[in-house]
Design a protein around this motif. Structure first.
Motif, PDB file in Angstrom:
ATOM      1  N   ILE A 136       0.852  -1.179   0.000  1.00 21.76           N
ATOM      2  CA  ILE A 136       0.000   0.000   0.000  1.00 21.76           C
ATOM      3  C   ILE A 136       0.893   1.235   0.000  1.00 21.76           C
ATOM      4  O   ILE A 136       1.802   1.356   0.833  1.00 21.76           O
ATOM      5  CB  ILE A 136      -0.908   0.031   1.247  1.00 21.76           C
ATOM      6  CG1 ILE A 136      -1.808  -1.209   1.279  1.00 21.76           C
ATOM      7  CG2 ILE A 136      -1.744   1.300   1.287  1.00 21.76           C
ATOM      8  CD1 ILE A 136      -2.543  -1.391   2.602  1.00 21.76           C
ATOM      9  N   ILE A 152     -14.160  -2.508   0.599  1.00 24.08           N
ATOM     10  CA  ILE A 152     -13.124  -3.538   0.601  1.00 24.08           C
ATOM     11  C   ILE A 152     -13.535  -4.707  -0.281  1.00 24.08           C
ATOM     12  O   ILE A 152     -12.702  -5.323  -0.947  1.00 24.08           O
ATOM     13  CB  ILE A 152     -12.834  -4.017   2.036  1.00 24.08           C
ATOM     14  CG1 ILE A 152     -12.134  -2.898   2.820  1.00 24.08           C
ATOM     15  CG2 ILE A 152     -11.957  -5.263   2.042  1.00 24.08           C
ATOM     16  CD1 ILE A 152     -10.774  -2.501   2.243  1.00 24.08           C
ATOM     17  N   LEU A 181      -7.503  -5.416   4.864  1.00 21.76           N
ATOM     18  CA  LEU A 181      -6.886  -6.365   3.928  1.00 21.76           C
ATOM     19  C   LEU A 181      -6.217  -7.515   4.678  1.00 21.76           C
ATOM     20  O   LEU A 181      -6.219  -8.654   4.204  1.00 21.76           O
ATOM     21  CB  LEU A 181      -5.895  -5.643   3.027  1.00 21.76           C
ATOM     22  CG  LEU A 181      -6.530  -4.730   1.982  1.00 21.76           C
ATOM     23  CD1 LEU A 181      -5.484  -3.874   1.287  1.00 21.76           C
ATOM     24  CD2 LEU A 181      -7.313  -5.541   0.950  1.00 21.76           C
ATOM     25  N   GLU A 223       0.297   4.964   0.507  1.00 23.49           N
ATOM     26  CA  GLU A 223      -0.773   5.872   0.937  1.00 23.49           C
ATOM     27  C   GLU A 223      -0.240   6.724   2.089  1.00 23.49           C
ATOM     28  O   GLU A 223       0.229   6.184   3.101  1.00 23.49           O
ATOM     29  CB  GLU A 223      -1.989   5.058   1.382  1.00 23.49           C
ATOM     30  CG  GLU A 223      -3.079   5.841   2.080  1.00 23.49           C
ATOM     31  CD  GLU A 223      -3.687   6.907   1.202  1.00 23.49           C
ATOM     32  OE1 GLU A 223      -3.503   8.105   1.513  1.00 23.49           O
ATOM     33  OE2 GLU A 223      -4.359   6.558   0.195  1.00 23.49           O
ATOM     34  N   LEU A 226      -6.492   6.409   6.693  1.00 18.01           N
ATOM     35  CA  LEU A 226      -6.915   5.545   5.590  1.00 18.01           C
ATOM     36  C   LEU A 226      -5.965   4.363   5.440  1.00 18.01           C
ATOM     37  O   LEU A 226      -6.393   3.227   5.239  1.00 18.01           O
ATOM     38  CB  LEU A 226      -6.977   6.348   4.289  1.00 18.01           C
ATOM     39  CG  LEU A 226      -7.387   5.554   3.038  1.00 18.01           C
ATOM     40  CD1 LEU A 226      -8.727   4.882   3.243  1.00 18.01           C
ATOM     41  CD2 LEU A 226      -7.426   6.466   1.825  1.00 18.01           C
ATOM     42  N   LEU A 262      -7.165   0.554   5.795  1.00 22.94           N
ATOM     43  CA  LEU A 262      -6.994  -0.317   4.637  1.00 22.94           C
ATOM     44  C   LEU A 262      -6.123  -1.522   5.005  1.00 22.94           C
ATOM     45  O   LEU A 262      -6.435  -2.665   4.638  1.00 22.94           O
ATOM     46  CB  LEU A 262      -6.360   0.483   3.503  1.00 22.94           C
ATOM     47  CG  LEU A 262      -6.315  -0.142   2.117  1.00 22.94           C
ATOM     48  CD1 LEU A 262      -7.700  -0.554   1.652  1.00 22.94           C
ATOM     49  CD2 LEU A 262      -5.685   0.829   1.125  1.00 22.94           C
ATOM     50  N   SER A 263      -5.055  -1.280   5.739  1.00 23.62           N
ATOM     51  CA  SER A 263      -4.173  -2.371   6.160  1.00 23.62           C
ATOM     52  C   SER A 263      -4.921  -3.377   7.018  1.00 23.62           C
ATOM     53  O   SER A 263      -4.821  -4.594   6.823  1.00 23.62           O
ATOM     54  CB  SER A 263      -2.979  -1.812   6.941  1.00 23.62           C
ATOM     55  OG  SER A 263      -2.189  -0.970   6.145  1.00 23.62           O
ATOM     56  N   ASP A 313      -1.849   5.383  -4.107  1.00 24.66           N
ATOM     57  CA  ASP A 313      -2.510   6.690  -4.046  1.00 24.66           C
ATOM     58  C   ASP A 313      -1.757   7.649  -4.957  1.00 24.66           C
ATOM     59  O   ASP A 313      -0.536   7.532  -5.139  1.00 24.66           O
ATOM     60  CB  ASP A 313      -2.496   7.199  -2.605  1.00 24.66           C
ATOM     61  CG  ASP A 313      -3.146   8.560  -2.466  1.00 24.66           C
ATOM     62  OD1 ASP A 313      -4.173   8.804  -3.126  1.00 24.66           O
ATOM     63  OD2 ASP A 313      -2.609   9.391  -1.710  1.00 24.66           O
ATOM     64  N   LEU A 367      -5.623   3.933  -6.212  1.00 29.26           N
ATOM     65  CA  LEU A 367      -6.692   4.254  -5.271  1.00 29.26           C
ATOM     66  C   LEU A 367      -6.627   5.756  -5.011  1.00 29.26           C
ATOM     67  O   LEU A 367      -5.672   6.233  -4.389  1.00 29.26           O
ATOM     68  CB  LEU A 367      -6.511   3.492  -3.955  1.00 29.26           C
ATOM     69  CG  LEU A 367      -6.323   1.975  -4.038  1.00 29.26           C
ATOM     70  CD1 LEU A 367      -6.113   1.392  -2.646  1.00 29.26           C
ATOM     71  CD2 LEU A 367      -7.529   1.316  -4.717  1.00 29.26           C
ATOM     72  N   LYS A 383     -11.896   6.705  -4.506  1.00 33.52           N
ATOM     73  CA  LYS A 383     -12.289   6.770  -3.096  1.00 33.52           C
ATOM     74  C   LYS A 383     -13.579   7.571  -2.965  1.00 33.52           C
ATOM     75  O   LYS A 383     -13.768   8.548  -3.696  1.00 33.52           O
ATOM     76  CB  LYS A 383     -11.192   7.456  -2.274  1.00 33.52           C
ATOM     77  CG  LYS A 383      -9.829   6.790  -2.320  1.00 33.52           C
ATOM     78  CD  LYS A 383      -8.801   7.666  -1.621  1.00 33.52           C
ATOM     79  CE  LYS A 383      -7.403   7.079  -1.701  1.00 33.52           C
ATOM     80  NZ  LYS A 383      -6.379   7.966  -1.106  1.00 33.52           N
ATOM     81  N   LEU A 418     -12.604  -3.736  -3.803  1.00 40.14           N
ATOM     82  CA  LEU A 418     -11.150  -3.783  -3.959  1.00 40.14           C
ATOM     83  C   LEU A 418     -10.670  -5.228  -4.025  1.00 40.14           C
ATOM     84  O   LEU A 418      -9.822  -5.569  -4.858  1.00 40.14           O
ATOM     85  CB  LEU A 418     -10.473  -3.044  -2.809  1.00 40.14           C
ATOM     86  CG  LEU A 418      -8.942  -3.116  -2.776  1.00 40.14           C
ATOM     87  CD1 LEU A 418      -8.330  -2.581  -4.066  1.00 40.14           C
ATOM     88  CD2 LEU A 418      -8.401  -2.348  -1.576  1.00 40.14           C
ATOM     89  N   TRP A 451       3.461  -1.184   3.879  1.00 31.40           N
ATOM     90  CA  TRP A 451       2.799   0.114   3.798  1.00 31.40           C
ATOM     91  C   TRP A 451       3.862   1.201   3.697  1.00 31.40           C
ATOM     92  O   TRP A 451       4.711   1.332   4.589  1.00 31.40           O
ATOM     93  CB  TRP A 451       1.901   0.338   5.009  1.00 31.40           C
ATOM     94  CG  TRP A 451       1.209   1.676   5.061  1.00 31.40           C
ATOM     95  CD1 TRP A 451       1.083   2.583   4.042  1.00 31.40           C
ATOM     96  CD2 TRP A 451       0.557   2.250   6.191  1.00 31.40           C
ATOM     97  NE1 TRP A 451       0.395   3.684   4.459  1.00 31.40           N
ATOM     98  CE2 TRP A 451       0.049   3.510   5.774  1.00 31.40           C
ATOM     99  CE3 TRP A 451       0.339   1.821   7.497  1.00 31.40           C
ATOM    100  CZ2 TRP A 451      -0.646   4.338   6.645  1.00 31.40           C
ATOM    101  CZ3 TRP A 451      -0.354   2.652   8.359  1.00 31.40           C
ATOM    102  CH2 TRP A 451      -0.848   3.896   7.947  1.00 31.40           C
TER     103      TRP A 451
END
Length: 221
Positions: A5, A105, A20, A7, A12, A16-17, A51, A78, A101, A108, A29
């Protein structure tokens, strides 16, 4: 899947982490393009979630540089940028998909499955590793000019390892790839398949990295 990721929004990125990981993915990340480069040099990822509004270097520029450098893994953008022109720019820069956005999830996850299917479809040609050849079309494996009889699971496991030569795959990743996430699998199932492959092919073909997983090493130059 192992996902990276990219981001910079802390809330966020954390949400998200967490989501997922809950669906069974392994994650890295990065909060900037530079940090993402460092992680990509140190680790292999199955897909990148990118992102565009990153600090320092815009995500679109970062993506173009990645593709120019030969990075071929799937990239899903994203972003809050929802204009058609922005989507076209993102896809033309090398993105495999573009998700605006806010998103769910579930959507995604479905898009990740779709890009993974497309990627697997790109690996349907013959795989050659030294004296070993695997042909997905004919389901045939040859080693030292001998045809090797493998079970369906053994064939699938060998194909996964050959597709990711040089990368250590964990037992959990191999179980997910062979049996699907959430299916009950005996704790030693992967070890049994690995043992059979070593016996039928070459004991040194598949390395065990204790506490991490298995890999087929890249051929020496």
């Amino acid at each position: 899947m192992r996902l990276l990721i990219v981001e910079d929004d802390l809330d966020l990125g954390a949400a998200l982490s967490s989501a997922l990981r809950h669906t069974g993915h392994q994650l890295g990340w990065a909060q900037s393009a530079g940090h993402a480069r460092d992680l990509l040099q140190a680790e292999v990822y199955d897909a990148l979630l990118l992102d565009l509004g990153l600090p320092g270097e815009d995500g679109l520029h970062f993506l173009k540089r990645l593709r120019a450098a030969g990075y071929s893994e799937p990239v899903i953008i994203l972003t809050a940028r929802d204009a058609i022109e922005e989507r076209v720019l993102g896809l033309d820069a090398g993105a495999d998909d573009y998700l605006v956005k806010p998103f769910s999830i579930d959507e995604l996850s479905a898009r990740l499955r779709a890009v993974q299917r497309r990627r697997q479809g790109q690996h349907q040609g013959r795989l050659v590793h030294g004296a070993l050849t695997l042909d997905p079309a004919s389901m045939q494996v040859c080693y030292d000019d001998r045809t090797i009889e493998l079970s369906r699971r053994e064939f699938a496991l060998l194909q996964i390892l050959l597709t990711h030569v040089g990368r250590v795959l964990s037992r959990a990743e191999l179980e997910e790839a062979l049996y699907g996430w959430g299916q009950d699998v005996e704790s030693n199932t992967i070890e049994v398949h690995i043992h059979h492959l070593r016996r039928k092919l070459n004991p040194s073909l598949i390395r065990t990295i204790r506490g991490v997983g298995y890999l087929i090493e890249r051929p020496s130059a």
